[in-house]
Design a protein around this motif. Structure first.
Motif, PDB file in Angstrom:
ATOM      1  N   UNK A   6       0.825  -1.199   0.000  1.00 51.55           N
ATOM      2  CA  UNK A   6       0.000   0.000   0.000  1.00 51.55           C
ATOM      3  C   UNK A   6       0.861   1.252   0.000  1.00 51.55           C
ATOM      4  N   UNK A   7       0.277   2.333  -0.493  1.00 52.26           N
ATOM      5  CA  UNK A   7       0.914   3.640  -0.433  1.00 52.26           C
ATOM      6  C   UNK A   7      -0.168   4.706  -0.435  1.00 52.26           C
ATOM      7  N   UNK A   8       0.192   5.913  -0.038  1.00 47.81           N
ATOM      8  CA  UNK A   8      -0.718   7.042  -0.118  1.00 47.81           C
ATOM      9  C   UNK A   8      -1.301   7.514   1.191  1.00 47.81           C
ATOM     10  N   UNK A   9      -1.020   6.821   2.276  1.00 50.15           N
ATOM     11  CA  UNK A   9      -1.531   7.247   3.557  1.00 50.15           C
ATOM     12  C   UNK A   9      -0.841   8.511   4.043  1.00 50.15           C
ATOM     13  N   UNK A  10      -1.408   9.091   5.088  1.00 48.31           N
ATOM     14  CA  UNK A  10      -0.824  10.291   5.651  1.00 48.31           C
ATOM     15  C   UNK A  10      -1.795  11.036   6.527  1.00 48.31           C
ATOM     16  N   UNK A  11      -1.444  12.272   6.822  1.00 45.49           N
ATOM     17  CA  UNK A  11      -2.244  13.151   7.662  1.00 45.49           C
ATOM     18  C   UNK A  11      -3.021  14.116   6.787  1.00 45.49           C
ATOM     19  N   UNK A  12      -4.307  14.236   7.055  1.00 43.26           N
ATOM     20  CA  UNK A  12      -5.161  15.134   6.291  1.00 43.26           C
ATOM     21  C   UNK A  12      -6.186  15.773   7.220  1.00 43.26           C
ATOM     22  N   UNK A  13      -6.588  16.988   6.897  1.00 43.85           N
ATOM     23  CA  UNK A  13      -7.596  17.680   7.690  1.00 43.85           C
ATOM     24  C   UNK A  13      -8.990  17.151   7.384  1.00 43.85           C
ATOM     25  N   UNK A  14      -9.909  17.265   8.339  1.00 38.13           N
ATOM     26  CA  UNK A  14     -11.295  16.884   8.052  1.00 38.13           C
ATOM     27  C   UNK A  14     -11.814  17.587   6.811  1.00 38.13           C
ATOM     28  N   UNK A  78      -5.081  -1.707  -7.099  1.00 34.78           N
ATOM     29  CA  UNK A  78      -6.375  -1.295  -6.595  1.00 34.78           C
ATOM     30  C   UNK A  78      -6.173  -0.006  -5.815  1.00 34.78           C
ATOM     31  N   UNK A  79      -7.086   0.936  -6.001  1.00 38.75           N
ATOM     32  CA  UNK A  79      -6.974   2.232  -5.360  1.00 38.75           C
ATOM     33  C   UNK A  79      -8.241   2.540  -4.587  1.00 38.75           C
ATOM     34  N   UNK A  80      -8.104   3.415  -3.627  1.00 37.21           N
ATOM     35  CA  UNK A  80      -9.240   3.886  -2.846  1.00 37.21           C
ATOM     36  C   UNK A  80      -9.155   5.399  -2.769  1.00 37.21           C
ATOM     37  N   UNK A  81     -10.046   6.062  -3.480  1.00 39.72           N
ATOM     38  CA  UNK A  81     -10.151   7.508  -3.417  1.00 39.72           C
ATOM     39  C   UNK A  81     -11.050   7.868  -2.251  1.00 39.72           C
ATOM     40  N   UNK A  82     -10.524   8.629  -1.311  1.00 46.61           N
ATOM     41  CA  UNK A  82     -11.243   8.978  -0.100  1.00 46.61           C
ATOM     42  C   UNK A  82     -11.451  10.484  -0.072  1.00 46.61           C
ATOM     43  N   UNK A  85     -13.125  13.414   4.097  1.00 47.10           N
ATOM     44  CA  UNK A  85     -12.660  12.578   5.201  1.00 47.10           C
ATOM     45  C   UNK A  85     -13.095  13.130   6.551  1.00 47.10           C
ATOM     46  N   UNK A  86     -13.400  12.203   7.441  1.00 49.28           N
ATOM     47  CA  UNK A  86     -13.845  12.516   8.786  1.00 49.28           C
ATOM     48  C   UNK A  86     -12.860  11.946   9.795  1.00 49.28           C
ATOM     49  N   UNK A  87     -12.808  12.522  10.999  1.00 47.55           N
ATOM     50  CA  UNK A  87     -11.910  11.967  12.015  1.00 47.55           C
ATOM     51  C   UNK A  87     -12.130  10.482  12.263  1.00 47.55           C
ATOM     52  N   UNK A  88     -13.364  10.011  12.157  1.00 49.40           N
ATOM     53  CA  UNK A  88     -13.641   8.605  12.381  1.00 49.40           C
ATOM     54  C   UNK A  88     -13.103   7.698  11.280  1.00 49.40           C
ATOM     55  N   UNK A  89     -12.610   8.283  10.201  1.00 42.73           N
ATOM     56  CA  UNK A  89     -11.939   7.497   9.172  1.00 42.73           C
ATOM     57  C   UNK A  89     -10.501   7.161   9.550  1.00 42.73           C
ATOM     58  N   UNK A  90     -10.007   7.756  10.612  1.00 46.97           N
ATOM     59  CA  UNK A  90      -8.641   7.493  11.050  1.00 46.97           C
ATOM     60  C   UNK A  90      -8.461   6.021  11.373  1.00 46.97           C
ATOM     61  N   UNK A  91      -7.491   5.400  10.743  1.00 47.32           N
ATOM     62  CA  UNK A  91      -7.250   3.974  10.919  1.00 47.32           C
ATOM     63  C   UNK A  91      -6.035   3.573  10.103  1.00 47.32           C
ATOM     64  N   UNK A 108      -0.331  -2.499   5.452  1.00 45.24           N
ATOM     65  CA  UNK A 108      -1.119  -1.424   6.006  1.00 45.24           C
ATOM     66  C   UNK A 108      -0.467  -0.068   5.835  1.00 45.24           C
ATOM     67  N   UNK A 109      -1.302   0.958   5.750  1.00 47.50           N
ATOM     68  CA  UNK A 109      -0.835   2.330   5.680  1.00 47.50           C
ATOM     69  C   UNK A 109      -1.720   3.189   6.572  1.00 47.50           C
ATOM     70  N   UNK A 110      -1.099   4.079   7.327  1.00 45.32           N
ATOM     71  CA  UNK A 110      -1.814   4.886   8.305  1.00 45.32           C
ATOM     72  C   UNK A 110      -2.501   6.066   7.637  1.00 45.32           C
ATOM     73  N   UNK A 111      -3.771   6.245   7.964  1.00 47.67           N
ATOM     74  CA  UNK A 111      -4.530   7.426   7.558  1.00 47.67           C
ATOM     75  C   UNK A 111      -5.000   8.125   8.824  1.00 47.67           C
ATOM     76  N   UNK A 112      -4.611   9.380   8.978  1.00 47.15           N
ATOM     77  CA  UNK A 112      -5.002  10.167  10.139  1.00 47.15           C
ATOM     78  C   UNK A 112      -5.740  11.409   9.670  1.00 47.15           C
TER      79      UNK A 112
END
Length: 115
Positions: A6-14, A78-82, A85-91, A108-112
């Motif tokens: 996986x790739x593309x995870x990171x920190x993003x604002x709501x 396979x890709x997932x366009x998100x 985003x909401x805080x509850x998506x953090x995982x 796994x890749x962290x999404x915050x």
């Protein structure tokens, strides 16, 4: 021999967006199903989205209308366009594939999602 990365995870604002990608390598030509699970701290791992080759995406209710899964069967990605985003998506988001009764997992890749 099979590997999902996986790739593309990171920190993003709501309200922001991220795009996760997963690359499959190995001897299997094409996975019957590919998709994404996620797991937040203290919670069970849940299926977020999945897609059969040539089929339509299926989503957990909490992400419908916000997330879109896509596959490139030739490139075995396979890709997932998100979006929205909401805080509850953090995982931690895990790519997975299923073929011939066997399930394969990415690391796994962290999404915050946080202000």
């Amino acid at each position: 021999q099979e590997q999902l990365v996986e790739s593309g995870g990171g920190l993003v604002q709501p309200g922001g967006s991220l795009r996760l990608s997963c690359a499959h390598s190995g001897s299997i030509f094409n996975m019957y199903i590919m998709g994404w699970y996620r797991q937040a701290p203290g919670k069970q791992r849940e299926l977020v989205a999945r897609m059969k080759g040539g089929g339509s995406g299926e989503y957990v209710d909490s992400v419908k209308g916000r997330f879109t899964i896509s596959r490139d069967n030739h490139l075995k990605t396979v890709s997932l366009q998100m979006n929205s985003l909401k805080p509850e998506d953090t995982a931690v988001y895990y790519c997975y594939g299923q073929e011939s009764g066997v399930t394969y997992w990415g690391q796994g890749t962290q999404v915050t999602v946080s202000s």
